[in-house]
Design an enzyme around this catalytic site. Sequence first.
Site, mmCIF file in Angstrom:
data_model
loop_
_atom_site.group_PDB
_atom_site.id
_atom_site.type_symbol
_atom_site.label_atom_id
_atom_site.label_comp_id
_atom_site.label_asym_id
_atom_site.label_seq_id
_atom_site.Cartn_x
_atom_site.Cartn_y
_atom_site.Cartn_z
ATOM 1 N N ASP A 221 0.815 -1.119 -0.127
ATOM 2 C CA ASP A 221 -0.016 0.026 -0.055
ATOM 3 C C ASP A 221 0.982 1.115 -0.090
ATOM 4 O O ASP A 221 1.342 1.497 1.101
ATOM 5 C CB ASP A 221 -0.869 -0.010 1.309
ATOM 6 C CG ASP A 221 -1.689 1.194 1.537
ATOM 7 O OD1 ASP A 221 -1.530 2.233 0.541
ATOM 8 O OD2 ASP A 221 -2.665 1.205 2.309
ATOM 9 N N ASP A 466 -10.207 -3.174 -2.214
ATOM 10 C CA ASP A 466 -9.219 -2.264 -1.756
ATOM 11 C C ASP A 466 -8.175 -2.889 -0.832
ATOM 12 O O ASP A 466 -8.619 -3.887 -0.063
ATOM 13 C CB ASP A 466 -9.584 -1.056 -1.687
ATOM 14 C CG ASP A 466 -8.614 0.239 -1.987
ATOM 15 O OD1 ASP A 466 -7.553 0.039 -2.565
ATOM 16 O OD2 ASP A 466 -8.912 1.160 -1.578
ATOM 17 N N ASP A 541 -3.260 4.905 -5.917
ATOM 18 C CA ASP A 541 -3.350 6.207 -5.562
ATOM 19 C C ASP A 541 -2.414 7.150 -6.274
ATOM 20 O O ASP A 541 -1.362 7.405 -5.770
ATOM 21 C CB ASP A 541 -3.096 6.113 -4.160
ATOM 22 C CG ASP A 541 -4.165 5.194 -3.270
ATOM 23 O OD1 ASP A 541 -5.249 4.918 -3.888
ATOM 24 O OD2 ASP A 541 -3.879 4.940 -2.016
#
Length: 827
Positions: A221, A466, A541
């Site tokens: 992440d 996610d 992102d």
Amino acid sequence: MLNRRQRALKPGESPYRALLETMELTNTRLTLQLINDNNKVRLLLELYRLQGNITRVKINELKPLKPRYEVPDVLIREPTTEPLSVLSQDENGVVLSLGVESQRVIISARPFRLDIMEGSDVLMSLNSRGLLAFEHLRMLLGHYLNSQTQQQHLSLWLYFSGEKVFSLTDVGCVCSSGPSAVSLDFSLPGVEHVYGIPEHADTLRLKTTDNGDPYRLYNLDVFQYELYNPMALYGSVPVMVAHSAQRTTGIFWLNAAETWVDISSNTGSSETPQTDVRWISESGIIDIFIMLGPTPKDVFSQYASLTGTQSFPPLASLGYHQCRWNYNDQEDVKSVDAGFDEHDIPYDFIWLDIEHTDGKRYFTWDPHKFATPKEMLQGLMDKKRKMVAIVDPHIKVDGNYKIHNEIRSRGFYVKNKDGGDYEGWCWPGSASYPDFTRADMRAWWASMFAYDQYEGTMENLYTWNDMNEPSVFNGPEVTMHKDATHGAWEHRDIHNLYGLYVQMATAEGLIQRSGGVERPFVLTRAFFAGSQRLGAVWTGDNAAEWGHLKISIPMCLSMGLVGISFCGADIGGFFKSPSTELLVRWYQAGAYQPFYRAHAHVDTPRREPWLFGPENTALIREAVRQRYTLLPYWYQLFYRAHVTGEPVMRPLWVEYPQDLATFALEDEYLIGRDLLVHPVVEEGARGVTAYLPGKDEVWFDVHTFQKHNGAQNLYIPVTMSSIPVFQRGGSIIPRKLRVRRSSTCMEHDPYTLYVALNLQRTADGELYIDDGHTFNYEKKEFIYRKLTFANKVLSSFTTDSWIERIIVLGASKPSKVTLKTAGKCLI
């Protein structure tokens, strides 16, 4: 650290030799032992010739202390083997026939080396630089925990075992049986260009890593990732494609542990070009599939035969998706939905992020903001629209939460090294993580999507996975500790598989809830080899910066090369706020990428497409409408991807494999073979230069119908309304020109065929039609037609969706047109 320890090993003579007297050859495989002359540890080499011009090489310890991890569930079946035969053998080695023309494998004994030859040409060499390393499992001198004394104890043990530890922090990367890394080098003579190994925010053509860090494959992440960097991102596909004007080959390194890839090249020297690649993984075994092409499409087919093809998505999922973190409540959803109608912009899906849940408890709805979800979903269904809601794999530790209680009572959570449920910190606070490596856990998770379990859901609600790297806010590198356990295995062994398993269970849940009738749509952030079978991915992102718009092209092209066609980037950028120019250019570029979704961070200003003034609304509307007119073409290409494994969005060299000018291009690409797109990705651009490939090709501007010859760089002046797109002469592309509020509303609308002529060849194309959402196509319930235009005659077909018009590009005006239909002749 693993990469420092392994990279300390320099090219030289390998300590490994092949013990030819141990060789055994059956009809399906060759085995022989390798010995490391430094420590006398023996390895077992297995070699297979597989159907479809693939060679498999496995190397494992001959007698490990305990089993080493071998990746399951990625290959769609046990590959079909073909016979191997010995051509010659002496004390120096053995030569085996691969059965294809003059292809053969040469195994040299001292030092061990494996060469794959075709005639006099070396296609690929293994261990030619002597970088094979296989850290064998050993008994620790005692258990270690976290004290400095015990870490020093372990460091001494590693030292006397011949391992170099750079610092005590390296100890955390060592498993319970000592260091267990594996590595192997590959040499590719004649090759200057290698691609693949996503996910990295880097150039399409992979760079050399001699003077920097290797490419890292470790699902993480990552907050606002850096561009042009080999750092690890959300997904990992350990597949590399090597291409030259003479041949295309591929390497599939089947290992789910943290992996590093080093690349070096002699490009620029006077020598014959060569690229050298070294793969390093923290644990597991060496299990590699060498895909020998020889063409790009052969490599796609070979890889698809191993891991499967892109799932065939519902037609609606190829439309436009509207998302942000977060739409506030049902009224907000209703208002945004109405805004699209008011401004005449089509869309198919509206999305809900984590705030729609009751306190970040997945499979629930906020009782105040989303009190009547079925009413909301029915309102969308009445307009033939759909919704996606997020379901993440971190489960709130809460005794009043049904999902948590069920998982805990069944023992389905990942465990910590002491045997208790692993806990970390994520969006809900304290959370535990289901062990998706367990088939029974995945089956239970899938059952939770049933309409009577996931209350408030309907058939037009789909799912977004996610944070499934997995993300652990208080974990090392924001992920799970490597010594967490999945049954007999440590997390370090399976890390890059976790996201695939989450998407696998979710997709199965959406299929099961419909009784196996409806195709699922599941978006995932983390992925691995084989994830293409399960749905869509996006590039994570990103940020509202021009560089992020530009990098979305090579990122999606890289994924397409390794099987994942259904890829896109957040339109406008997830972080920060785009200028109106950047937002418009991103909508235009995204309209010509496979997955088309706008998304934004909770802290950014709202950016629905009508909030930037009438002029910009009109530009965005036109980009979205262009997407919808081309849905028949997109759908047909996804059907082909599902059948063949060919990427939907592809680099130019895939179709023009001998054109050196295409090998490093990454600012333009092909959709299928017939549309060339060069999005505008530079701020303030007044023109772009597009390379039109093929000396015998002609290309037509799809907006002006202007004709251009191939094999040239074409300067194209642009305005804010420009999206440079060209159709290849000799192609037929179906469109639907009556754009409505969603793709489903266009189902029975007529087609327009765009016939682009090349006078040197017959024009051809394809059209695929089915119901758009079920698995009935597997029962042959579809129309799939070849379209041809030759000798001034267009051959077509019969279907409920009629042909409204035919537009011919590059033809002189005819004196008359004759239409023959069902035996009748109309002039």
